[in-house]
Write a protein that holds these residues in place. Structure first.
Motif, PDB file in Angstrom:
ATOM      1  N   ILE A 104      -1.913   1.327  13.052  1.00 31.20           N
ATOM      2  CA  ILE A 104      -2.825   0.286  12.142  1.00 31.20           C
ATOM      3  C   ILE A 104      -2.697   1.023  10.623  1.00 31.20           C
ATOM      4  N   ALA A 105      -2.161   0.740   9.870  1.00 31.62           N
ATOM      5  CA  ALA A 105      -2.183   1.754   8.235  1.00 31.62           C
ATOM      6  C   ALA A 105      -3.565   1.741   7.247  1.00 31.62           C
ATOM      7  N   THR A 106      -3.997   0.473   7.892  1.00 34.45           N
ATOM      8  CA  THR A 106      -4.427  -0.301   6.680  1.00 34.45           C
ATOM      9  C   THR A 106      -6.285  -0.956   7.026  1.00 34.45           C
ATOM     10  N   GLY A 137       2.175  -3.024  15.148  1.00 33.14           N
ATOM     11  CA  GLY A 137       1.606  -2.099  13.726  1.00 33.14           C
ATOM     12  C   GLY A 137       1.997  -2.755  12.539  1.00 33.14           C
ATOM     13  N   GLU A 139       1.298  -2.500   8.474  1.00 32.23           N
ATOM     14  CA  GLU A 139       0.453  -1.462   7.424  1.00 32.23           C
ATOM     15  C   GLU A 139       1.169  -2.267   5.870  1.00 32.23           C
ATOM     16  N   ARG A 140       0.432  -1.962   3.900  1.00 29.85           N
ATOM     17  CA  ARG A 140       0.583  -2.479   3.190  1.00 29.85           C
ATOM     18  C   ARG A 140       1.375  -1.387   2.393  1.00 29.85           C
ATOM     19  N   ARG A 141       2.012  -1.879   2.233  1.00 29.27           N
ATOM     20  CA  ARG A 141       2.878  -1.915   1.172  1.00 29.27           C
ATOM     21  C   ARG A 141       4.256  -2.267  -0.081  1.00 29.27           C
ATOM     22  N   SER A 145       2.045  -7.081   3.536  1.00 21.68           N
ATOM     23  CA  SER A 145       2.019  -6.870   4.921  1.00 21.68           C
ATOM     24  C   SER A 145       3.003  -6.380   5.311  1.00 21.68           C
TER      25      SER A 145
END
Length: 213
Positions: A104-106, A137, A139-141, A145
């Motif tokens: 999890i990158a957020t 997994g 992330e926001r990019r 989302s």
């Protein structure tokens, strides 16, 4: 979506909720009946343990339904990722023999992304009939989302009708409690011009989503 389709979807989601709660709530009822008639201290302790486990399972499932199907009242437009993580970990503990890996990158996700993550995780757990690993997994990019869930283990099981519902290829009148959550996700993705996809092999089920907004 036509009104009749919306009613069908709501009905099938309610059916899924009732189906999933029937076992733990039934165990609560049985445990209370046993406790009322039991006088042996050791057996009473076992009854209390059964009640505690059933109550915990019921509470975990209700938390899941609140975030995965409902409006998630009490939260803002974004939800701290600790909330869905705790729910998924609880569901995996009930499933047993499942190891979770996080990427999890957020710190937070919009409610639609949380719904996708939770429903994907449930689909992954359902697929791991003999246990395995569940990789989650997010992330926001670029203003969107991205969610990915991978379920890997022996004899991965995935109903193709669930896949059709994810792709929006299953008509509403063909819904069941099993396919309704996937159908809901397809509507959610269409509403925000997002994309859902899945890939199934003998080794793993991979579920992915990109949701703008």
């Amino acid at each position: 979506m036509h009104d009749t389709d919306a009613i069908t979807l709501a009905s099938q989601l309610c059916s899924r909720l009732c189906h999933d709660l029937l076992s733990p709530v039934g165990a609560l009822s049985n445990g209370l009946e046993l406790l009322a008639d039991e006088e042996d201290p050791e057996m009473r302790q076992r009854c209390l343990e059964l009640l505690e486990q059933s109550a915990r399972t019921s509470a975990n499932k209700l938390k899941f339904f609140r975030l995965a199907y409902g409006a998630a009242g009490g939260f803002g437009d974004r939800v701290d990722v600790t909330e869905p993580k705790a729910v998924i970990e609880a569901l995996a503990a009930d499933a047993k023999r499942v190891e979770i890996n996080w990427a999890i990158a957020t710190d937070s996700l919009p409610k639609p992304a949380v719904k996708v993550m939770l429903n994907y995780a449930q689909m992954g757990l359902d697929a791991l009939v003999r246990g395995g690993t569940l990789d989650v997994g997010a992330e926001r990019r670029d203003g969107a989302s991205e969610i990915v869930v991978r379920a890997a283990g022996p004899k991965v099981a995935f109903d193709v009708s669930v896949g059709k519902a994810l792709e929006g290829l299953l008509p509403a009148d063909g819904l069941s409690g099993r396919t309704a959550p996937a159908y809901m996700l397809s509507i959610l993705a269409d509403s925000c011009e997002g994309e859902l996809q899945y890939q199934l092999s003998e080794e793993a089920l991979v579920l992915g989503a990109v949701l703008p907004g």
